[in-house]
Design an enzyme around this catalytic site. Structure first.
Site, PDB file in Angstrom:
ATOM      1  N   LYS A 136     -23.618  26.964  68.309  1.00 32.08           N
ATOM      2  CA  LYS A 136     -23.255  25.656  67.745  1.00 32.08           C
ATOM      3  C   LYS A 136     -21.765  25.342  67.891  1.00 32.08           C
ATOM      4  O   LYS A 136     -21.382  24.185  68.049  1.00 32.08           O
ATOM      5  CB  LYS A 136     -23.656  25.568  66.266  1.00 32.08           C
ATOM      6  CG  LYS A 136     -25.127  25.854  65.991  1.00 32.08           C
ATOM      7  CD  LYS A 136     -26.056  24.929  66.748  1.00 32.08           C
ATOM      8  CE  LYS A 136     -27.511  25.378  66.640  1.00 32.08           C
ATOM      9  NZ  LYS A 136     -28.369  24.830  67.672  1.00 32.08           N
ATOM     10  N   LYS A 177     -21.347  26.796  58.138  1.00 30.98           N
ATOM     11  CA  LYS A 177     -22.571  26.978  58.937  1.00 30.98           C
ATOM     12  C   LYS A 177     -22.479  28.200  59.823  1.00 30.98           C
ATOM     13  O   LYS A 177     -21.394  28.639  60.184  1.00 30.98           O
ATOM     14  CB  LYS A 177     -22.763  25.780  59.875  1.00 30.98           C
ATOM     15  CG  LYS A 177     -22.889  24.433  59.231  1.00 30.98           C
ATOM     16  CD  LYS A 177     -23.082  23.404  60.335  1.00 30.98           C
ATOM     17  CE  LYS A 177     -23.260  22.011  59.764  1.00 30.98           C
ATOM     18  NZ  LYS A 177     -23.455  21.027  60.848  1.00 30.98           N
ATOM     19  N   GLY A 220     -30.678  25.000  58.701  1.00 28.08           N
ATOM     20  CA  GLY A 220     -30.131  25.195  57.365  1.00 28.08           C
ATOM     21  C   GLY A 220     -29.965  26.644  56.939  1.00 28.08           C
ATOM     22  O   GLY A 220     -29.405  26.927  55.887  1.00 28.08           O
ATOM     23  N   GLU A 235     -17.342  22.574  58.593  1.00 31.91           N
ATOM     24  CA  GLU A 235     -17.167  21.152  58.902  1.00 31.91           C
ATOM     25  C   GLU A 235     -16.975  20.387  57.606  1.00 31.91           C
ATOM     26  O   GLU A 235     -17.454  20.817  56.548  1.00 31.91           O
ATOM     27  CB  GLU A 235     -18.414  20.600  59.609  1.00 31.91           C
ATOM     28  CG  GLU A 235     -18.521  20.958  61.066  1.00 31.91           C
ATOM     29  CD  GLU A 235     -19.794  20.438  61.719  1.00 31.91           C
ATOM     30  OE1 GLU A 235     -19.873  20.487  62.943  1.00 31.91           O
ATOM     31  OE2 GLU A 235     -20.718  19.994  60.988  1.00 31.91           O
ATOM     32  N   PHE A 292     -17.844  17.791  54.846  1.00 34.63           N
ATOM     33  CA  PHE A 292     -19.147  17.351  54.368  1.00 34.63           C
ATOM     34  C   PHE A 292     -19.106  15.854  54.085  1.00 34.63           C
ATOM     35  O   PHE A 292     -18.149  15.348  53.500  1.00 34.63           O
ATOM     36  CB  PHE A 292     -19.523  18.116  53.098  1.00 34.63           C
ATOM     37  CG  PHE A 292     -20.863  17.709  52.563  1.00 34.63           C
ATOM     38  CD1 PHE A 292     -22.023  18.123  53.204  1.00 34.63           C
ATOM     39  CD2 PHE A 292     -20.971  16.901  51.446  1.00 34.63           C
ATOM     40  CE1 PHE A 292     -23.262  17.740  52.729  1.00 34.63           C
ATOM     41  CE2 PHE A 292     -22.218  16.514  50.966  1.00 34.63           C
ATOM     42  CZ  PHE A 292     -23.363  16.937  51.608  1.00 34.63           C
ATOM     43  N   ILE A 293     -20.149  15.165  54.513  1.00 29.78           N
ATOM     44  CA  ILE A 293     -20.214  13.719  54.273  1.00 29.78           C
ATOM     45  C   ILE A 293     -21.190  13.438  53.136  1.00 29.78           C
ATOM     46  O   ILE A 293     -22.335  13.878  53.171  1.00 29.78           O
ATOM     47  CB  ILE A 293     -20.666  12.984  55.551  1.00 29.78           C
ATOM     48  CG1 ILE A 293     -19.607  13.188  56.632  1.00 29.78           C
ATOM     49  CG2 ILE A 293     -20.881  11.503  55.287  1.00 29.78           C
ATOM     50  CD1 ILE A 293     -19.969  12.580  57.939  1.00 29.78           C
ATOM     51  N   HIS A 312     -29.311  11.353  58.610  1.00 32.21           N
ATOM     52  CA  HIS A 312     -29.554  12.154  59.804  1.00 32.21           C
ATOM     53  C   HIS A 312     -30.169  11.225  60.847  1.00 32.21           C
ATOM     54  O   HIS A 312     -31.273  10.729  60.668  1.00 32.21           O
ATOM     55  CB  HIS A 312     -30.505  13.309  59.488  1.00 32.21           C
ATOM     56  CG  HIS A 312     -30.876  14.118  60.696  1.00 32.21           C
ATOM     57  ND1 HIS A 312     -30.456  15.410  60.892  1.00 32.21           N
ATOM     58  CD2 HIS A 312     -31.621  13.797  61.782  1.00 32.21           C
ATOM     59  CE1 HIS A 312     -30.930  15.850  62.043  1.00 32.21           C
ATOM     60  NE2 HIS A 312     -31.639  14.880  62.606  1.00 32.21           N
ATOM     61  N   ASN A 363     -30.986  19.712  70.143  1.00 34.34           N
ATOM     62  CA  ASN A 363     -32.186  20.531  70.121  1.00 34.34           C
ATOM     63  C   ASN A 363     -32.815  20.505  71.508  1.00 34.34           C
ATOM     64  O   ASN A 363     -33.283  19.467  71.967  1.00 34.34           O
ATOM     65  CB  ASN A 363     -33.171  20.029  69.073  1.00 34.34           C
ATOM     66  CG  ASN A 363     -32.658  20.301  67.678  1.00 34.34           C
ATOM     67  OD1 ASN A 363     -32.079  21.360  67.419  1.00 34.34           O
ATOM     68  ND2 ASN A 363     -32.827  19.365  66.784  1.00 34.34           N
ATOM     69  N   ARG A 367     -35.490  21.055  73.157  1.00 31.81           N
ATOM     70  CA  ARG A 367     -36.949  21.215  73.168  1.00 31.81           C
ATOM     71  C   ARG A 367     -37.578  19.897  72.760  1.00 31.81           C
ATOM     72  O   ARG A 367     -36.873  18.973  72.371  1.00 31.81           O
ATOM     73  CB  ARG A 367     -37.356  22.270  72.140  1.00 31.81           C
ATOM     74  CG  ARG A 367     -36.761  21.961  70.778  1.00 31.81           C
ATOM     75  CD  ARG A 367     -37.293  22.850  69.674  1.00 31.81           C
ATOM     76  NE  ARG A 367     -36.398  22.953  68.548  1.00 31.81           N
ATOM     77  CZ  ARG A 367     -36.291  22.065  67.563  1.00 31.81           C
ATOM     78  NH1 ARG A 367     -37.043  20.983  67.574  1.00 31.81           N
ATOM     79  NH2 ARG A 367     -35.443  22.237  66.574  1.00 31.81           N
TER      80      ARG A 367
END
Lengths: 164, 460
Positions: free
Chosen positions: B115, B156, B163, B198, B200-201, B206, B289, B291
């Site tokens: 990531k 993260k 998560g 990072e 946070f908002i 999403h 992602n 996939r």
């Protein structure tokens, strides 16, 4: 013809067992069943489907058999336990080999004695060869799979007559 | 003719098998013993049983999977989502055996799976990323960085996703309390305990863009999805389009996703995920992602595309003939994930035998599932038993239809989240599209629990 059910297969097996026939072969459309009283019979009770016997490089165009065939055929194999024989099954999918290496004599032959820890075959998964042990004391009575065949998880490999 | 190996189970195996059939491919399903008689097994031309129910000895074993594909004469393999789908090693193994992997190149999966590296790539493509840090080496480092970025921060796992190994910190004490455990969780789950941070908002949505690349730099998008109804970072409801995006922002979002995928010469289907800050109208890259995703059907219903069939065709060598102007997005689609879990008891999984299965049907209703009456929902796998997807003329119309469809959907024999889904869909916050990624946990679930305590809505 309607889809074959486990009951249909069981009925056929019962019919065969109560008869004096030595062999029974049925082929209907995409379905085939081979029953035999001969321990060394060429037609194994668990019939791998045609695709399984293809070599990887020859991806022929013949249609794979229907999904119904696998479980149905296996039901036939399970009837072997009715004879008082113990089934040695595949621990996972892979390629079945009777010998520890190419050209070497097989681990076991029909009629030989095996113990719980006797290695009876190899299962190959992507070049990793894992021995399978008999898991029972007895006499090897039947070999269900051809050398080099693809076997699936839980598929019967051998039948052993237990000895106390 | 080509023969496809399906290396998955459940509804996505059914989905892939149907798509493969529709374009004339032969199919082989690699199943566990628990799934040998399921709907997927019936649809496949052939089933091979890899191993027992436990995923580590069946669906998660890439050697078994590729051996099975090879020995059954398959020339392509579709990994679905979850399980082995984002393992670069599977893509490599397929390649070395001459089997087409239906998905991105192994290098792409590797580059995006890390990531921190994905953040770097996004930055290099001028895609906005959240203010954040490189790898954190200690708790003290993390605390110092957090002061600079400004609390709250989210910490993260670089190798993570979904998560796991991730936590929110409002102050230094939160970091001190959570860092080591999260890092250890990440190490156990993903093989690396490397963490980053990072900003946070608070009011985040999403929003993600479905992209599709030909592997040579041509990339098209199929619009965006809003997946803000989440619990513990697990999506529960997804929709397309995202109703709150100003048109200009929507265009910039699509452009950003296409730019990133194009710079990567991305191959096959992928999703670029963003956080959208509804207070400032800014969006920030989260991850790609690599996939097909669970929620792809909402995109299919508004674009009239068959994304899985497209995956197969492009993987098998057909050119990606589509141009962006040919992709028309119309109407509004919403998906509810139907899970065998008990919302009244902390969402504990509720596997068991389905005794009654009466799904809704009608115009604009799609159900992707492997279930039916008599099906056993195994405790070994994910609790999702189906996806109810509804298309409407607009969001309001889709919500109305979804509400009715959820109301008549009868599932007997096990507990499901149907009632919760209907509660959310009826909630004014959802109807007014005034939610964030934390809405369900902070507002939705407490309200649902209260409602459950009223006499006529008791749990029994």
């Amino acid at each position: 013809m309607e889809k074959r059910t486990f009951q249909d297969i069981n009925t056929l097996i019962e019919l065969f067992e109560n008869s004096d026939w030595r062999e029974l072969s049925i082929e209907v459309e995409d379905f085939s069943l081979h029953l035999s009283r001969d321990e060394g019979a060429a037609g194994p009770a668990w019939q791998p489907s045609p695709v399984a016997r293809e070599r990887p490089q020859d991806t022929g165009t013949e249609a794979p058999p229907t999904a119904a065939e696998g479980p149905a055929a296996e039901e036939g194999a399970d009837s072997g336990e009715l004879d008082g024989l113990t089934v040695v099954r595949a621990p996972n999918l892979g390629l079945f080999y009777r010998s520890p290496k190419p050209g070497a004599p097989p681990y076991v032959q029909i009629g030989e004695e095996v113990g719980e820890d006797t290695e009876v075959c190899l299962i190959e998964v992507m070049k990793l060869f894992t021995p399978v042990v008999a898991g029972v004391n007895g006499i090897l009575r039947r070999i269900c799979v051809e050398d080099g065949d693809l076997v699936e998880f839980d598929q019967p490999l051998f039948y052993v007559e237990p000895q106390s | 003719m080509s023969r496809l190996f399906v290396a998955n189970r459940g509804e996505i195996a059914v989905r892939i098998l149907s798509a493969a059939k529709s374009i004339g491919l032969e199919t082989v399903l690699g199943a566990s013993a628990a799934d040998r008689n399921g709907l997927g097994a019936e649809l496949a031309d052939r089933v091979v049983v890899l191993g027992p129910a436990v995923p580590a000895r069946s669906y998660l074993d890439e050697n078994l999977t590729v051996q099975a594909a090879k020995s059954t004469g398959c020339d392509a393999l579709h990994p679905g989502y979850g399980f082995l789908s984002e393992r670069a090693s599977l893509a490599r193994l397929c390649e070395s055996e001459g089997i087409v992997f239906v998905g991105p190149r192994a290098e792409t999966i590797d580059a995006l799976g890390d990531k921190l590296n994905a953040r770097k790539l996004a930055g290099a493509s001028d895609v906005p990323v959240l203010p954040g840090t490189p790898a954190l080496h200690s708790v003290d480092d993390a605390c110092a960085d957090a002061e600079e970025i400004g609390y709250p921060v989210v910490i993260k796992a670089s190798a993570g996703g979904g998560g796991r190994g991730m936590f929110l910190a409002d102050c230094a004490d939160d970091i001190r309390g959570g860092f080591t455990r999260a890092s250890e969780e990440a190490r156990a789950a993903f093989g690396s305990g490397l963490m980053y941070m990072e900003r946070f908002i608070r009011n985040a949505r999403h929003v993600e863009v479905q992209v599709f690349g030909d592997g040579n730099g041509k990339v098209v998008h199929f619009g965006e999805r809003d997946c803000s109804v989440q619990r513990r970072y697990q999506k529960l409801i997804e929709e397309s389009p995202c109703g709150i995006l100003p048109e200009g922002t929507r265009l910039r979002l699509h452009e950003a996703a296409v730019k990133l995928a194009s710079d990567l010469a991305y191959r096959n289907a992928g999703t670029v995920e963003f956080l959208y800050d509804s207070d400032t109208d800014e969006f920030y890259f989260i991850e790609v992602n690599a996939r097909i995703q669970v929620e792809h059907p909402v995109t299919e219903l508004v674009s009239d595309a068959d994304l899985v069939a497209l995956q197969l065709k492009v993987a098998l060598g057909e050119p990606l003939g589509l141009t962006q102007s040919e992709i028309e997005l119309q109407g509004h689609a919403i998906e509810c994930r139907i899970n065998a879990e008990d919302p009244d008891h902390d969402f504990r999984p509720a596997p068991g035998d389905i005794t009654r299965w009466n799904p809704p049907n009608g115009d604009g209703i799609r159900l992707d599932t492997y279930c039916r009456a008599g099906e056993r929902v195994s405790p070994y796998y994910d609790s999702m038993i189906g996806k109810l997807i509804i298309r409407g003329a607009d969001r309001k119309d889709a919500i109305g239809r979804l509400d009715r469809a959820l109301g008549v959907f009868e599932i007997g024999g096990l507990r499901t989240n149907l009632a919760l889904q209907q509660f959310v869909v009826q909630h004014p916050d959802f109807r007014n599209n005034a939610i964030s990624t934390r809405w369900l946990e902070q507002t939705g679930l407490p309200a649902f629990a209260e409602r459950q305590q009223e006499p006529h809505h008791g749990a029994h």
